[in-house]
Design a protein around this motif. Structure first.
Motif, PDB file in Angstrom:
ATOM      1  N   ARG A   1      35.031  39.658  41.340  1.00 25.78           N
ATOM      2  CA  ARG A   1      35.323  40.766  42.250  1.00 25.78           C
ATOM      3  C   ARG A   1      35.395  42.087  41.469  1.00 25.78           C
ATOM      4  N   PRO A   2      35.285  43.217  42.144  1.00 26.81           N
ATOM      5  CA  PRO A   2      35.353  44.511  41.452  1.00 26.81           C
ATOM      6  C   PRO A   2      36.637  44.710  40.650  1.00 26.81           C
ATOM      7  N   CYS A   3      37.754  44.146  41.102  1.00 28.11           N
ATOM      8  CA  CYS A   3      39.016  44.329  40.380  1.00 28.11           C
ATOM      9  C   CYS A   3      38.995  43.681  39.000  1.00 28.11           C
ATOM     10  N   ASP A   4      38.082  42.741  38.771  1.00 31.15           N
ATOM     11  CA  ASP A   4      37.987  42.059  37.479  1.00 31.15           C
ATOM     12  C   ASP A   4      36.770  42.502  36.663  1.00 31.15           C
ATOM     13  N   ALA A   5      36.019  43.466  37.173  1.00 30.80           N
ATOM     14  CA  ALA A   5      34.750  43.843  36.531  1.00 30.80           C
ATOM     15  C   ALA A   5      34.935  44.282  35.089  1.00 30.80           C
ATOM     16  N   GLY A   6      35.969  45.062  34.777  1.00 29.55           N
ATOM     17  CA  GLY A   6      36.159  45.575  33.431  1.00 29.55           C
ATOM     18  C   GLY A   6      36.555  44.538  32.418  1.00 29.55           C
ATOM     19  N   ARG A   7      36.927  43.331  32.864  1.00 24.10           N
ATOM     20  CA  ARG A   7      37.396  42.311  31.918  1.00 24.10           C
ATOM     21  C   ARG A   7      36.425  41.141  31.758  1.00 24.10           C
ATOM     22  N   VAL A   8      35.406  41.062  32.625  1.00 20.22           N
ATOM     23  CA  VAL A   8      34.483  39.924  32.526  1.00 20.22           C
ATOM     24  C   VAL A   8      33.168  40.280  31.848  1.00 20.22           C
ATOM     25  N   GLY A   9      32.848  41.560  31.737  1.00 19.56           N
ATOM     26  CA  GLY A   9      31.637  41.950  31.031  1.00 19.56           C
ATOM     27  C   GLY A   9      30.416  42.025  31.926  1.00 19.56           C
ATOM     28  N   PRO A  10      29.314  42.573  31.388  1.00 27.21           N
ATOM     29  CA  PRO A  10      28.119  42.847  32.194  1.00 27.21           C
ATOM     30  C   PRO A  10      27.325  41.608  32.576  1.00 27.21           C
ATOM     31  N   GLU A  11      27.577  40.487  31.920  1.00 30.87           N
ATOM     32  CA  GLU A  11      26.786  39.289  32.226  1.00 30.87           C
ATOM     33  C   GLU A  11      27.225  38.600  33.524  1.00 30.87           C
ATOM     34  N   VAL A  12      28.341  39.057  34.107  1.00 32.00           N
ATOM     35  CA  VAL A  12      28.853  38.467  35.347  1.00 32.00           C
ATOM     36  C   VAL A  12      28.495  39.381  36.521  1.00 32.00           C
ATOM     37  N   GLU A  13      27.972  38.797  37.586  1.00 33.96           N
ATOM     38  CA  GLU A  13      27.613  39.568  38.783  1.00 33.96           C
ATOM     39  C   GLU A  13      28.879  39.975  39.535  1.00 33.96           C
ATOM     40  N   ILE A  14      28.984  41.254  39.882  1.00 37.45           N
ATOM     41  CA  ILE A  14      30.136  41.752  40.622  1.00 37.45           C
ATOM     42  C   ILE A  14      29.772  41.857  42.097  1.00 37.45           C
ATOM     43  N   VAL A  15      30.617  41.247  42.938  1.00 35.70           N
ATOM     44  CA  VAL A  15      30.365  41.233  44.379  1.00 35.70           C
ATOM     45  C   VAL A  15      31.628  41.679  45.110  1.00 35.70           C
ATOM     46  N   THR A  16      31.489  41.987  46.372  1.00 37.06           N
ATOM     47  CA  THR A  16      32.655  42.385  47.157  1.00 37.06           C
ATOM     48  C   THR A  16      33.606  41.202  47.304  1.00 37.06           C
ATOM     49  N   PRO A  17      34.899  41.471  47.561  1.00 37.34           N
ATOM     50  CA  PRO A  17      35.843  40.368  47.767  1.00 37.34           C
ATOM     51  C   PRO A  17      35.402  39.409  48.870  1.00 37.34           C
ATOM     52  N   GLU A  18      34.850  39.937  49.946  1.00 35.54           N
ATOM     53  CA  GLU A  18      34.400  39.095  51.048  1.00 35.54           C
ATOM     54  C   GLU A  18      33.232  38.199  50.626  1.00 35.54           C
ATOM     55  N   GLU A  19      32.283  38.766  49.855  1.00 35.64           N
ATOM     56  CA  GLU A  19      31.154  37.974  49.384  1.00 35.64           C
ATOM     57  C   GLU A  19      31.612  36.930  48.376  1.00 35.64           C
ATOM     58  N   PHE A  20      32.572  37.291  47.552  1.00 31.72           N
ATOM     59  CA  PHE A  20      33.122  36.353  46.570  1.00 31.72           C
ATOM     60  C   PHE A  20      33.631  35.097  47.281  1.00 31.72           C
ATOM     61  N   VAL A  21      34.488  35.297  48.281  1.00 30.37           N
ATOM     62  CA  VAL A  21      35.081  34.162  48.996  1.00 30.37           C
ATOM     63  C   VAL A  21      34.011  33.358  49.726  1.00 30.37           C
ATOM     64  N   GLY A  22      33.017  34.047  50.285  1.00 32.24           N
ATOM     65  CA  GLY A  22      31.979  33.360  51.033  1.00 32.24           C
ATOM     66  C   GLY A  22      31.000  32.582  50.185  1.00 32.24           C
ATOM     67  N   ARG A  23      30.759  33.018  48.929  1.00 34.71           N
ATOM     68  CA  ARG A  23      29.713  32.398  48.112  1.00 34.71           C
ATOM     69  C   ARG A  23      30.205  31.303  47.178  1.00 34.71           C
ATOM     70  N   VAL A  24      31.446  31.392  46.694  1.00 29.48           N
ATOM     71  CA  VAL A  24      31.855  30.492  45.612  1.00 29.48           C
ATOM     72  C   VAL A  24      31.830  29.028  46.056  1.00 29.48           C
ATOM     73  N   THR A  25      31.321  28.188  45.147  1.00 30.36           N
ATOM     74  CA  THR A  25      31.422  26.744  45.327  1.00 30.36           C
ATOM     75  C   THR A  25      32.438  26.154  44.357  1.00 30.36           C
ATOM     76  N   GLY A  26      32.961  26.988  43.475  1.00 29.06           N
ATOM     77  CA  GLY A  26      34.020  26.613  42.552  1.00 29.06           C
ATOM     78  C   GLY A  26      34.642  27.880  41.985  1.00 29.06           C
ATOM     79  N   VAL A  27      35.932  27.817  41.634  1.00 27.75           N
ATOM     80  CA  VAL A  27      36.642  28.977  41.084  1.00 27.75           C
ATOM     81  C   VAL A  27      37.265  28.575  39.757  1.00 27.75           C
TER      82      VAL A  27
END
Length: 309
Positions: free
Chosen positions: A37-63
């Motif tokens: 999610r955008p709130c974690d963008a600064g700590r995960v680095g550029p190799e991770v895709e940043i998505v909206t909170p709603e898209e995050f919840v809708g897409r994940v198959t594992g956390v």
């Protein structure tokens, strides 16, 4: 396992970048995607895709949660009712909910990719204060006075019937998972995770209900502020407190099987949890404490003792 999407939830300030890179490499080899999610963008680095909170919840198959129990609880709240597996990696302190350390992350990911794991269901408390319904507590709800050092008065109703009142410093409503937290520190019982129950524990009671009450999964619990002019505060899993206004009430119910936590080695996890509980003064004799030391360390200590004779 292909075309999966792993969602990362990370601690706000602990260094987790090494774990993130390992997860991304592993996902790419296995045909998966890693998002945050955008709130974690600064700590995960550029190799991770940043998505909206709603898209995050809708897409994940594992956390995957990278942090301590607080981070893990936040990750669990995101996927309540979705039956999405949640893996915790301990970048925090005790980590009661978390089985995997950073050094164990790579083999843990291998086992997840191969399907060699089990899912441990966890219950939560569904909280409704009639202004912001839908809150969930995997540990506890704590009601306190709004004024520092003041006591509270709080009425208890179960299934529509009055069951008395509390007067003291605070009242805790907790799940079995949360029974080892503030509830335990306040003298409340430790409840097995296999028990579908809610504990209500008063903190420093002055009058009214003075001991813990255990209620079942079908009980509808209402905590009401009986005052005409004195507000109270309530907090859900340690999040910022919100007001419980005069005459207002909290509706609390246990929701079973709210989320699934990944377990790779139930015996190892149980052993580590015993060690952590011993740090909370779980009463053990010295010979029982020795049992909590991993076998290789016990053997090493015995060899050292033999050389010193």
């Amino acid at each position: 396992m292909r075309n999966f999407t792993l969602g990362l939830v990370v601690h706000p300030d602990r260094p987790v970048r090494d774990s993130v890179r390992l997860i991304v490499r592993h996902a790419r080899r296995s045909g998966g995607t890693v998002i945050a999610r955008p709130c974690d963008a600064g700590r995960v680095g550029p190799e991770v895709e940043i998505v909206t909170p709603e898209e995050f919840v809708g897409r994940v198959t594992g956390v995957i949660s990278l942090g301590g129990d607080g981070t893990m609880l936040g990750a669990m709240r995101l996927v309540v009712g979705r039956q999405v597996p949640v893996l915790g990696v301990n970048h925090g302190h005790l980590g009661f909910l978390i089985e995997v350390t950073p050094s164990e992350l790579e083999p843990a990911l291998d086992r997840m990719a191969e399907g060699r794991y089990t899912l441990e269901p966890h219950s939560c408390l569904e909280v409704d204060d009639r202004t912001a319904s839908g809150d969930t507590a995997f540990n506890d709800i704590v009601v306190t006075a709004a004024e520092p050092l003041a006591s509270l008065s709080l009425d208890l109703e179960v299934n529509g019937l009055s069951h008395g009142y509390y007067r003291g410093d605070a009242v805790i409503a907790c799940t079995p998972t949360g029974s080892t937290a503030y509830n335990h520190a306040a003298g409340g019982p430790i409840i097995s995770p296999s028990t579908e129950a809610v504990a209500l524990t008063p903190v420093a009671p002055m009058s009214g209900i003075s001991r813990s009450v255990i209620l079942g999964k079908d009980d509808h619990i209402t905590l009401r502020n009986p005052s005409d002019d004195v507000p109270l505060l309530f907090s859900v899993d340690g999040t910022p407190a919100r007001p419980l206004r005069p005459g207002a009430e909290l509706s609390v119910r246990l929701r079973t099987d709210a989320v699934d936590i990944v377990r790779l080695d139930a015996d190892t996890y149980a052993q580590r949890k015993r060690v952590k509980l011993s740090l909370l003064d779980l009463p053990l004799r010295p010979d029982q404490l020795v049992e909590l030391i991993p076998q290789p360390l016990r053997e090493q200590a015995e060899r050292l003792r033999q050389t010193m004779r």
